[in-house]
Design a protein around this motif. Structure first.
Motif, mmCIF file in Angstrom:
data_model
loop_
_atom_site.group_PDB
_atom_site.id
_atom_site.type_symbol
_atom_site.label_atom_id
_atom_site.label_comp_id
_atom_site.label_asym_id
_atom_site.label_seq_id
_atom_site.Cartn_x
_atom_site.Cartn_y
_atom_site.Cartn_z
ATOM 1 N N ARG A 90 0.839 -1.190 0.000
ATOM 2 C CA ARG A 90 0.000 0.000 0.000
ATOM 3 C C ARG A 90 0.880 1.249 0.000
ATOM 4 N NH1 ARG A 90 -2.726 -3.530 -1.103
ATOM 5 N NH2 ARG A 90 -4.707 -4.252 -0.234
ATOM 6 N N PHE A 91 0.361 2.314 -0.613
ATOM 7 C CA PHE A 91 1.093 3.571 -0.693
ATOM 8 C C PHE A 91 0.190 4.723 -0.296
ATOM 9 C CE2 PHE A 91 3.207 0.700 -3.605
ATOM 10 C CZ PHE A 91 4.554 0.943 -3.393
ATOM 11 N N ASP A 92 0.801 5.740 0.309
ATOM 12 C CA ASP A 92 0.048 6.929 0.694
ATOM 13 C C ASP A 92 -0.293 7.795 -0.511
ATOM 14 O OD1 ASP A 92 0.166 6.454 3.548
ATOM 15 O OD2 ASP A 92 2.281 6.994 3.431
ATOM 16 N N VAL A 93 0.617 7.837 -1.480
ATOM 17 C CA VAL A 93 0.397 8.625 -2.692
ATOM 18 C C VAL A 93 0.837 7.789 -3.888
ATOM 19 C CG1 VAL A 93 0.948 10.740 -3.956
ATOM 20 C CG2 VAL A 93 0.763 10.802 -1.457
ATOM 21 N N ILE A 94 -0.029 7.680 -4.883
ATOM 22 C CA ILE A 94 0.308 6.997 -6.133
ATOM 23 C C ILE A 94 0.124 7.995 -7.270
ATOM 24 C CG2 ILE A 94 -0.275 5.134 -7.736
ATOM 25 C CD1 ILE A 94 -1.223 3.484 -5.372
ATOM 26 N N LEU A 95 1.116 8.059 -8.143
ATOM 27 C CA LEU A 95 1.060 8.933 -9.309
ATOM 28 C C LEU A 95 0.982 8.086 -10.578
ATOM 29 C CD1 LEU A 95 1.367 11.670 -10.793
ATOM 30 C CD2 LEU A 95 3.852 11.373 -10.609
#
Length: 341
Positions: A90-95
């Motif tokens: 899981r990631f806090d921010v995905i671009l």
């Protein structure tokens, strides 16, 4: 040396600094960051620069990743496509910038990336938008190939299950056949509407008028059920409520619960009565304890909303006032009768 991304030592096909200003990335300090289709790592490098605890880039071009690793050794770069992401990561921010149109199933990719967000995570999506007023995919010829792009109604129908915001257009690039749009996308979280004002302030009327479509929890009824032993709760909470409960002293009972440090126990009971959708709580909580209530529900994946309003007809603590006024009236009558007799 030419390339796609732009750096101070080289101008590429993409205006990377300009794009960065239009993506409106949140502060990344202490957060985890994933760039899908990272190319030579420009945005991962920014994430590290901004204090990200973890910056990961994935791409299918080994030559681009070789440059990325050389420029930003503090970041992690993986030779993989989006279909092979670790399902538990899981990631806090995905671009996902200028990459969506390369996916065979663009809708599935959006859902996959949202699934890899932390509960409060953000997906920043930059993609071309085809003209059109109906939800459809349109084939668009570019200078290097032909790809499918969504109309705005198509993209926004895909985003319907999520909380999203259109952030505006990104920078254009030479040869762009379509304007690029930036969207911020999050998982939807249910609201917890907290009607906590004093007795007689119009909480129940407000709930009936504005929130009749939402499940509701009555604080008065909940306290009554706890006092009667009809609601599961901690022994300490039950004992406190049983000692002081009277139908006309519910505000006093909840005040004692708060003063005894048992408000978290009480909120646990409220939580068990709530579902996964937006819920309304209609019940008095003393003002000093209301921030604790908001923090409690925020910590349990709700968005707490505490409306404030002014009610000129507020009767305050009606039971206390009624007893005081009755006692004063009795004294008045006694004095009056003494004069008459």
């Amino acid at each position: 040396m030419s390339g796609y991304q732009s750096f101070p030592y080289r101008t590429g096909a993409s205006n990377s600094p300009g794009k960065l200003t239009r993506l409106y990335l949140p502060p990344l300090a202490g957060r985890s960051f994933l760039d899908v289709g990272c190319n030579e790592g420009y945005f991962c490098g920014f994430a590290f620069f901004d204090g990200a605890a973890k910056a990961v880039g994935i791409d299918i071009r080994e030559d681009a990743l070789t440059t990325a690793r050389r420029l930003f050794p503090q970041c992690e770069f993986r030779l993989q496509n989006w279909g092979s992401l670790d399902p538990d990561e899981r990631f806090d921010v995905i671009l996902c910038a200028s990459a969506l149109h390369y996916a065979n199933d663009q809708e599935a990719l959006i859902h996959t990336l949202v699934a890899h967000l932390t509960p409060d995570g953000l997906l920043t999506l930059e993609t071309g938008i085809a003209p059109g007023q109906t939800p459809e995919w349109k084939e668009v010829r570019r200078s290097i190939d032909t790809r499918l792009f969504p109309t705005r109604p198509m993209l926004e129908s895909i985003l319907a299950p999520y909380a999203w915001k259109y952030m505006g257009e990104s920078v254009s690039q030479p040869g762009d056949p379509l304007p690029r749009s930036v969207y911020h996308i999050r998982r939807k979280r249910p609201f917890f509407i907290l009607l906590l004002q004093e007795p007689g302030s119009g909480k129940t009327s407000l709930r009936r008028e504005l929130f009749s479509h939402c499940p509701a929890i009555s604080g008065d009824a909940l306290i009554a059920r706890i006092a009667a032993g009809h609601e599961a709760c901690s022994p300490a909470l039950r004992a406190c409520v049983e000692r002081v409960y009277k139908p006309d002293k519910i505000a006093f009972a909840i005040t004692r619960v708060c003063e005894q440090g048992l408000l978290p126990d009480y909120l646990d009971v409220v939580l068990t009565c709530a579902g996964e959708s937006t819920t309304v709580y209609d019940g008095y909580i003393p003002a000093p304890y209301r921030p604790l209530v908001e923090r409690f529900f925020a910590a349990h994946a709700y968005i707490p909303v505490t409306p404030a309003w002014t009610n000129a007809g507020n009767n305050g603590h009606q039971g206390t006032r009624a007893r005081q006024e009755t006692r004063q009236y009795e004294l008045y009558l006694a004095a009056l009768l003494n004069k008459i007799t």
